[in-house]
Enzyme design. Structure first.
Site, PDB file in Angstrom:
ATOM      1  CE  LYS A  32      -2.243   1.583   3.889  1.00 44.99           C
ATOM      2  NZ  LYS A  32      -2.074   3.029   3.982  1.00 44.99           N
ATOM      3  CG  ASP A  59      -4.638   4.472   1.645  1.00 42.03           C
ATOM      4  OD1 ASP A  59      -5.796   4.897   1.467  1.00 42.03           O
ATOM      5  OD2 ASP A  59      -4.119   4.341   2.771  1.00 42.03           O
ATOM      6  CE  LYS A  61      -7.655   6.659   4.047  1.00 42.24           C
ATOM      7  NZ  LYS A  61      -6.201   6.443   4.005  1.00 42.24           N
ATOM      8  CG  ASP A  64     -12.070  17.336  -6.014  1.00 39.56           C
ATOM      9  OD1 ASP A  64     -12.978  18.119  -6.362  1.00 39.56           O
ATOM     10  OD2 ASP A  64     -10.895  17.686  -5.851  1.00 39.56           O
ATOM     11  CB  THR A 119     -10.742   4.224  12.646  1.00 39.97           C
ATOM     12  OG1 THR A 119      -9.475   4.440  12.028  1.00 39.97           O
ATOM     13  CG2 THR A 119     -11.433   3.062  11.977  1.00 39.97           C
ATOM     14  NE  ARG A 210       3.046   1.845  13.055  1.00 38.54           N
ATOM     15  CZ  ARG A 210       2.260   2.630  13.783  1.00 38.54           C
ATOM     16  NH1 ARG A 210       2.800   3.558  14.562  1.00 38.54           N
ATOM     17  NH2 ARG A 210       0.946   2.493  13.730  1.00 38.54           N
TER      18      ARG A 210
END
Ligand code: C5P
Length: 233
Positions: A32, A59, A61, A64, A119, A210
């Site tokens: 990603k 990614d 997002k 518009d 989130t 990570r």
């Protein structure tokens, strides 16, 4: 083997991202690329990663007006990305126009998924932007709209995955971040879930950053994640 692990390439230099890719096997994972690395390294970097054989989830997002998002998504499709995403709150016209624009790519069309509710937003934050329902209710509403617009799936937390799987049927893609094994540091994640459990709850793909990117041996960590999820879905 279906590759359910998507590694979040959250790096602040191109060199460190490439150093990780050098250690990974495109047969065992997808990657990603988000706003930080894309803004830093750009489309040429995306082409480089795809050229190394990796499926790329871009990614960014998008959110518009319909024409702008549809056109930007076509540029992403031209790069050869495997998956891209938009904000479902951009609305029906934005999602439908983007889906139709990507349909022109036939078998080469990238998967198109939507972000429902970030989130990081609590009920009080939603209220402040004029949404008078709980995050979970809003997630469910936006996931239903996403399905209705013919998109391939949504990004969701593991806590939402089993409800969304029940509501959406088996073909709808659920991409879930916040994945940790017991031995992994939480980092800034507040609610985490193990890889096997996330798959059992209905996730299709797991975004892992990570725990793999900062592991002493990223390939060994990836192998462990893959073993944990093998055979569950
Ligand atoms: O390092 P870690 O495994 O926490 O990385 C998770 C990745 O998933 C990051 O790229 C983060 O931005 C992304 N993400 C998330 N939670 C969301 C949506 C995306 O952690 N709700």
């Amino acid at each position: 083997m279906e590759k359910p692990i998507i590694i979040a390439m959250d790096f602040d230099t191109e060199e460190s991202a490439l150093a990780l890719l050098d250690q990974l096997d495109p047969q065992k994972c997808r990657v990603k690329i988000g706003k930080e690395l894309f803004t830093l390294a750009g489309p040429q970097f995306v082409r480089n990663v795809i050229g190394r054989g990796f499926d790329v989830f871009l990614d960014l997002k998008f959110h518009d007006i319909p024409n702008t998002v549809a056109r930007a998504s076509k540029v992403a499709a031209d790069l050869g990305v495997w998956m891209l995403n938009v904000h479902a709150s951009g609305g029906r016209a934005m999602m439908e126009e983007t889906r139709k624009a990507l349909a022109e790519y036939g078998n080469d069309k990238p998967l198109l998924i939507a972000v429902t509710v970030l989130t990081s937003l609590a009920e009080s934050d939603l209220k402040e932007v004029g949404v008078d329902r709980s995050p979970l209710q809003q997630v469910s509403k936006l996931a239903a709209l996403t399905r209705d617009c013919g998109l391939d799936g949504v990004v969701c937390s593991a806590a939402e995955a089993s409800d969304l799987r029940a509501e959406s049927g088996s073909d709808f893609i659920l991409v879930t971040p916040g994945i940790r094994r017991p031995e992994d540091a939480m980092g800034d994640q507040k609610r985490v879930i193990g890889p096997a459990e996330a798959m059992r709850l209905g996730s299709s793909y797991l975004v892992v950053g990570r725990p793999i990117t900062r592991a002493e041996s990223p390939l060994q960590a990836l192998d462990e994640f893959n073993s944990a999820v093998t055979g569950i879905r």
